[in-house]
Scaffold this active site. Structure first.
Site, mmCIF file in Angstrom:
data_model
loop_
_atom_site.group_PDB
_atom_site.id
_atom_site.type_symbol
_atom_site.label_atom_id
_atom_site.label_comp_id
_atom_site.label_asym_id
_atom_site.label_seq_id
_atom_site.Cartn_x
_atom_site.Cartn_y
_atom_site.Cartn_z
ATOM 1 N N ASP A 216 54.660 62.298 31.562
ATOM 2 C CA ASP A 216 53.824 61.632 32.559
ATOM 3 C C ASP A 216 52.422 61.361 31.995
ATOM 4 O OD1 ASP A 216 53.653 60.891 35.446
ATOM 5 O OD2 ASP A 216 52.080 62.408 35.486
ATOM 6 N N GLU A 267 62.899 71.017 15.845
ATOM 7 C CA GLU A 267 63.465 72.340 15.545
ATOM 8 C C GLU A 267 64.779 72.561 16.298
ATOM 9 O OE1 GLU A 267 60.668 75.404 16.553
ATOM 10 O OE2 GLU A 267 59.043 74.326 15.548
HETATM 11 C C1 NOJ Z 1 52.736 58.649 36.986
HETATM 12 C C2 NOJ Z 1 53.849 58.984 37.908
HETATM 13 O O1 NOJ Z 1 54.943 58.170 37.617
HETATM 14 C C3 NOJ Z 1 53.313 58.793 39.301
HETATM 15 O O2 NOJ Z 1 54.316 58.834 40.273
HETATM 16 C C4 NOJ Z 1 52.270 59.840 39.546
HETATM 17 O O3 NOJ Z 1 51.668 59.631 40.803
HETATM 18 C C5 NOJ Z 1 51.186 59.798 38.478
HETATM 19 N N1 NOJ Z 1 51.703 59.630 37.153
HETATM 20 C C6 NOJ Z 1 50.400 61.078 38.478
HETATM 21 O O4 NOJ Z 1 51.166 62.116 37.955
#
Ligand code: NOJ
Length: 553
Positions: A216, A267
């Site tokens: 993310d 790894e």
């Molecule tokens: C991207 C994620 O896909 C989204 O749903 C989220 O709100 C933001 N990052 C924050 O983590």
């Protein structure tokens, strides 16, 4: 722990060509009946995914979380949130997926934690300058008494990017940085302890047997030193990607983190993979995330953002193959996910911003559902013929449109609250799936509860209805995936063909692929034999908003 037997031939890593299906756990299938999907629900539906013909699943976060941002606010990275089940449920789901030759990648949220994470709670109690504060981005405020935020950055979800805390003695104190909601404080990735903690978290899930991670905000973890002021231009894309030189997106130092993780994954056996969520201004820059010693894949958001326009679509495909090819990485392709308007609606949007800010009851000029669905089917027919790895988002195989009439009182996306209802946000693409036309909550569970209301007209999109119809979107996806697999279309190269200015056309071996994005039928020639049509038609002229795979001669 569950381990997957080698599926791909040695030397051909699975992630180069895989079709990866995104599961949004709270909306996929709900075994407990509380209205929120869960891990046992996923396990119970794996046969349907195997039948669909995907290679892997990516699960959006299911770790312990107060759910302020639907799980993208993690309080404990090593446990399952009770609303989704237990670690044992996870292990069972993983084993059952692997038994069906379905790989599993999980979401890792390293840019920020929840404010309920033990580290952040410790930081709040600790003094400015302490080790505990040093794991996050705490700064003194500006102004005479520190009453102004440390800089002018604006949160992705609206409002400022800083929140002021009250110190232990009750006085107004420092500020902490949150790119997203105030309940999602950003970690300080220049801090060695943060880096070590995440190595350990990666190992925790790798040891359980996961095949990789979707990372993310992979473009946001490092901020420019000194945190200089920066105001985005008005139409900059909010997740990033709109502009160059943004001090909180795409900083060079993030690459060190991925080199480190690359080695850590290496790894482990079985080609474990990292896929970055990095919204960046160009494909050239995006390709830096997948240099040979960094991540394995990164989402192709420029492709997702491309409007239904032949010239633009052809150009983004060429550029993707070119830029990812230069670094030896597969291109990825994606049309929908849990953050954007579903492509069965988005591709019919005529607005300047093709993503919109979500669609709701008051949105003017709502997209036409029939046009959107035809374009979505054509777009997917084209996408699944492209070499590389494709991502599908749950429900697109049913042709689900965006849920556009969700009443305000049901909305849960922090975007909606942080902008005082100015931006509808992402709830419209997150509505629980319809499995059975005549069951409570369309078979999402057996109690009828659903955390977001399902539109009554979704009965026509229910999986059982579509399974019985050879012309349904579900039947199309099954055919596409089976043919793609049988013909090995995930790897190899393509040869462009000229079918006029309103079409995108190419050849993969003896299969020709064409999509008509114009306003007139497109004659393909007398000698064509169709393998697949995105919607049924007679004759040899490709109708408007239609794509096909065919042979010649
Ligand atoms: C991207 C994620 O896909 C989204 O749903 C989220 O709100 C933001 N990052 C924050 O983590």
């Amino acid at each position: 722990m569950a381990q997957l037997e080698q599926i791909a031939a040695p030397g051909s890593e699975w992630w180069r060509s895989a079709v990866i299906y995104q599961i949004y756990p709270r909306s996929f299938a709900d075994a407990s009946g509380d209205g929120i999907g869960d891990l046992p629900g996923i396990t119970s539906r794996l046969d349907d995914l195997q039948e669909l013909g995907i290679d892997a699943i990516w699960l959006s976060p299911f770790m312990t979380s107060p759910q302020k941002d639907a799980g993208y606010d993690v309080a404990d990275y090593r446990d399952v949130d009770p609303i989704f089940g237990t670690l044992a449920d996870f292990d069972e789901m993983l084993a059952q997926a692997h038994a069906r030759s379905i790989r599993v990648i999980v979401d890792l949220v390293p840019n920020h934690s929840s404010d309920q994470h033990v580290w952040f709670q410790e930081a709040l109690k600790a003094a400015p300058g302490s080790r505990e504060r040093g794991r996050y981005v705490f700064r003194d405020g500006r102004g005479k008494n520190g009453e102004l935020p440390p800089n002018n950055w604006e949160s992705v979800f609206g409002g400022g990017m800083w929140e002021r805390v009250v110190e232990a003695d009750g006085t107004p104190g420092q500020w902490y940085l949150h790119i997203f909601d105030p309940s999602q404080p950003d970690f300080d990735w220049t801090n060695a302890e943060v880096r070590e903690e995440f190595r350990s978290i990666l190992r925790f899930w790798l040891d359980r047997g996961v095949d990789g991670f979707r990372v993310d905000v992979a473009h946001g973890m490092v901020k420019e030193a000194g945190l200089p002021d920066y105001a985005p231009v008005a139409d900059a894309d909010s997740m990033g990607g709109g502009e160059e030189n943004v001090p909180y997106w795409g900083q060079d130092e993030v690459h060190d983190i991925y080199r480190d993780w690359h080695q850590l994954l290496a790894e482990y056996d079985g080609d474990r993979a990292l896929c970055g969520e990095a919204w960046l201004p160009t494909l050239k820059k995006t390709a830096l995330w997948v240099r040979p010693d960094e991540m394995h894949q990164t989402f192709n958001f420029p492709y997702l953002m491309t409007a239904w326009d032949a010239e633009a679509l052809g150009a983004v495909i060429r550029e993707s193959l070119d830029e990812f090819g230069k670094v030896g990485a597969p291109s990825t392709w994606v049309l929908s996910n849990h953050d954007v308007v579903r492509h069965a609606s988005r591709l019919a949007l005529t607005a300047e911003n093709p993503q919109g800010e979500g669609i709701g009851p008051e949105t003017p000029d709502k997209p036409d559902t029939a046009i959107g669905l035809a374009r979505a089917r054509a777009a997917t027919t084209l996408m699944l013929a492209l070499p590389g790895s494709s991502y599908l988002y749950q429900g697109e195989e049913l042709g689900l449109p965006e849920a556009m009439e969700i009443p305000d009182e049901f909305r849960q996306d922090p975007t909606w609250f942080r902008t005082n209802g100015e931006r509808y946000g992402r709830d419209g693409c997150r509505v629980p799936l319809p499995w059975e036309a005549d069951a409570p909550a369309f078979g999402f569970n057996d109690t009828g509860d659903s955390w977001l209301p399902q539109p009554a007209e979704w009965t026509q999109y229910a999986r059982d209805t579509e399974s019985a119809d050879p012309t349904s979107t579900l039947s199309l996806y099954k055919e596409l995936l089976a043919e793609r697999r049988a013909r090995g279309l995930g790897t190899g190269s393509l040869i462009w063909e000229d079918a006029g200015a309103d079409a995108v056309a190419f050849r993969r071996g003896d299969i020709h692929v064409a999509a008509n994005l114009g306003t007139e039928p497109l004659e393909l020639g007398e000698d064509v034999t169709f393998v697949l049509q995105s919607q049924p038609f007679d004759g040899t002229a490709l109708p408007v908003d239609t794509a096909a795979w065919y042979t010649k001669g």
